[in-house]
Design an enzyme around this catalytic site. Structure first.
Site, PDB file in Angstrom:
ATOM      1  N   CYS B 103      76.495  17.997  73.016  1.00 44.07           N
ATOM      2  CA  CYS B 103      75.150  17.991  72.450  1.00 44.07           C
ATOM      3  C   CYS B 103      74.977  19.370  71.831  1.00 44.07           C
ATOM      4  O   CYS B 103      74.776  20.337  72.560  1.00 44.07           O
ATOM      5  CB  CYS B 103      74.104  17.737  73.533  1.00 44.07           C
ATOM      6  SG  CYS B 103      72.409  17.972  72.957  1.00 44.07           S
ATOM      7  N   CYS B 106      71.089  20.803  72.217  1.00 39.78           N
ATOM      8  CA  CYS B 106      70.608  21.221  73.540  1.00 39.78           C
ATOM      9  C   CYS B 106      71.714  20.960  74.539  1.00 39.78           C
ATOM     10  O   CYS B 106      72.738  21.654  74.487  1.00 39.78           O
ATOM     11  CB  CYS B 106      69.267  20.585  73.896  1.00 39.78           C
ATOM     12  SG  CYS B 106      69.057  18.825  73.579  1.00 39.78           S
ATOM     13  N   SER B 107      71.578  19.986  75.410  1.00 41.40           N
ATOM     14  CA  SER B 107      72.637  19.770  76.397  1.00 41.40           C
ATOM     15  C   SER B 107      72.592  18.352  76.939  1.00 41.40           C
ATOM     16  O   SER B 107      72.882  18.121  78.112  1.00 41.40           O
ATOM     17  CB  SER B 107      72.498  20.769  77.536  1.00 41.40           C
ATOM     18  OG  SER B 107      71.213  20.651  78.103  1.00 41.40           O
ATOM     19  N   CYS B 108      72.213  17.377  76.104  1.00 39.84           N
ATOM     20  CA  CYS B 108      72.095  15.988  76.545  1.00 39.84           C
ATOM     21  C   CYS B 108      73.412  15.518  77.169  1.00 39.84           C
ATOM     22  O   CYS B 108      74.492  15.815  76.664  1.00 39.84           O
ATOM     23  CB  CYS B 108      71.731  15.095  75.362  1.00 39.84           C
ATOM     24  SG  CYS B 108      70.167  15.566  74.607  1.00 39.84           S
TER      25      CYS B 108
END
Lengths: 94, 195, 97
Positions: B103, B106-108
């Site tokens: 991601c 962000c950090s999905c």
């Protein structure tokens, strides 16, 4: 305009530290910030897109200096202050 | 990264915030602990490994998994997690395709099936580079692919979450489904390991 | 009866080039680029509007779109797939300025 989080294709961040200690949280407060975010989303105090926006609009140097859950706490605090849920600056005196 | 002093400051701030939210009736006193306990109990790469082992041993399940990941993992008792509705897309590695997830914005990450994400997955180094030079990134994880294997990088930019279905290792024909599951690593489910 | 989809699998699309003053889920590395629709992913409120705390965000189809590394970076043999709201996409031959 481009935001600091939008890093796809940027250079300069170096090698990847591929080690992993398998610890989900590195301090109790990190776990509590994680849980507060979920609870506030469920309560619809803010939505996930507002939360992401609040991280992305951090000043770039501050974004890069902050740890992952420091960014989360910054976003939660920013949104709660903006929405008048807590008074601006009230957490400075903790 | 922050030092011990910063940690103590932010720790006090978080506690104060919790007490303010409780006082104002927004987040109840036990809610935070319940959320943490629920998350730690329910999110693990063991879940993803079970899904993979089932797909390796049950072709009909694999077909359903690739068609509608969320529904198929639901059969194994893994409801798609997340506060908002999420779709699950399982990307199958073959002898000609290797998949890796990221991601960049962000950090999905599919927490329920992969467990808490590793620090490197959330790092700028991984997020910036894997979409640009995946072979160099994979090499840093010790993964080298044959020249004729094409890499697909899945950048989770909306509410679909991704999981990689690794290839079943050779010489595992005699293994049971639970034994196969023990072969599958968290990095294999991300695509930064072969299994 | 579901609405007719704007794009079908295999359609060539070009991503929007606009650099918006607000939150968006189209990374800058994929703006103004040609890609191929993989499949529709389901509908979701447009993050660009929802991120402003507004409750009038349009609910749009999100498409998985495949890009060749060569079209993104001018080199490379890999592909990158992104999940993009309908607002971020144009027909390949459309004027995207």
């Amino acid at each position: 305009m481009a935001r600091m989080n939008d890093v796809g294709g940027m250079t300069g961040f170096g090698a990847i530290d591929t080690t992993d200690d398998a610890e989900p949280f590195h301090a109790d407060w990190e776990a509590r910030v994680f849980a507060l975010q979920r609870a506030l989303l469920v309560k619809k105090v803010f939505n996930l897109d507002e939360f992401r926006d609040a991280i992305e609009t951090m000043e770039p140097a501050a974004y890069l200096a902050a740890s992952y859950y420091e960014r989360w706490f910054h976003a939660i605090r920013t949104l709660l202050e903006r929405k008048g849920v807590i008074e601006a600056g009230v957490l400075d005196h903790a | 990264m922050s030092g011990d002093h910063d940690d103590a400051v932010i720790s006090r701030q978080v506690r104060l915030l919790e007490s303010l939210l409780e006082e104002r009736g927004i987040v109840g006193g036990d809610t935070v602990d319940e959320v943490i306990d629920g998350f730690l109990a329910g999110a693990s790469p063991v879940n993803g490994a079970k899904v993979v082992a089932r797909a390796w041993t049950d072709p009909a399940f694999k077909e359903r998994l690739l068609a509608d990941g969320a529904a198929a993992v639901g059969e194994l008792g893994f409801a798609a997690g997340g506060v908002q509705h999420q779709r699950l897309r399982v990307a199958e590695n073959t002898d000609s395709v290797h998949n890796v997830i990221v991601c960049t914005l962000c950090s999905c990450y599919p927490l329920r099936l992969l467990g808490p994400s590793p620090g490197w997955y959330k790092s700028e180094a991984y997020r910036s580079r894997v979409v640009r030079e995946p072979l160099a990134v994979l090499a840093e994880f010790g993964v080298t692919l044959p020249d004729d294997v094409k890499v697909t990088v899945w950048d989770s930019s909306a509410e679909t979450r991704y999981m990689v279905l690794p290839r079943r290792p050779a010489g595992t024909d005699g293994l049971s489904e639970p034994d196969l599951a023990t072969l599958v690593t968290r990095n294999g489910l991300i695509g930064t390991a072969l299994v | 009866m579901p609405d007719r989809l704007a794009y079908a699998p295999g359609d060539v699309v070009r991503t929007y080039r606009h650099d918006p003053p607000h939150h968006t889920r189209l990374p800058r590395y994929a703006r103004g680029k040609l890609g191929v629709v993989v499949e529709p992913e389901g509908r979701a409120p447009l993050a660009d509007i929802r991120s402003q705390g507004r409750d009038d965000a349009p609910v749009e189809m999100v498409y998985a779109v495949r890009f060749a590394a060569r079209d993104l970076w001018g080199e490379g043999d890999h592909d990158v797939v992104l999940d993009l709201s309908e607002s971020y996409l144009r027909k390949a031959d459309a004027d995207v300025r």
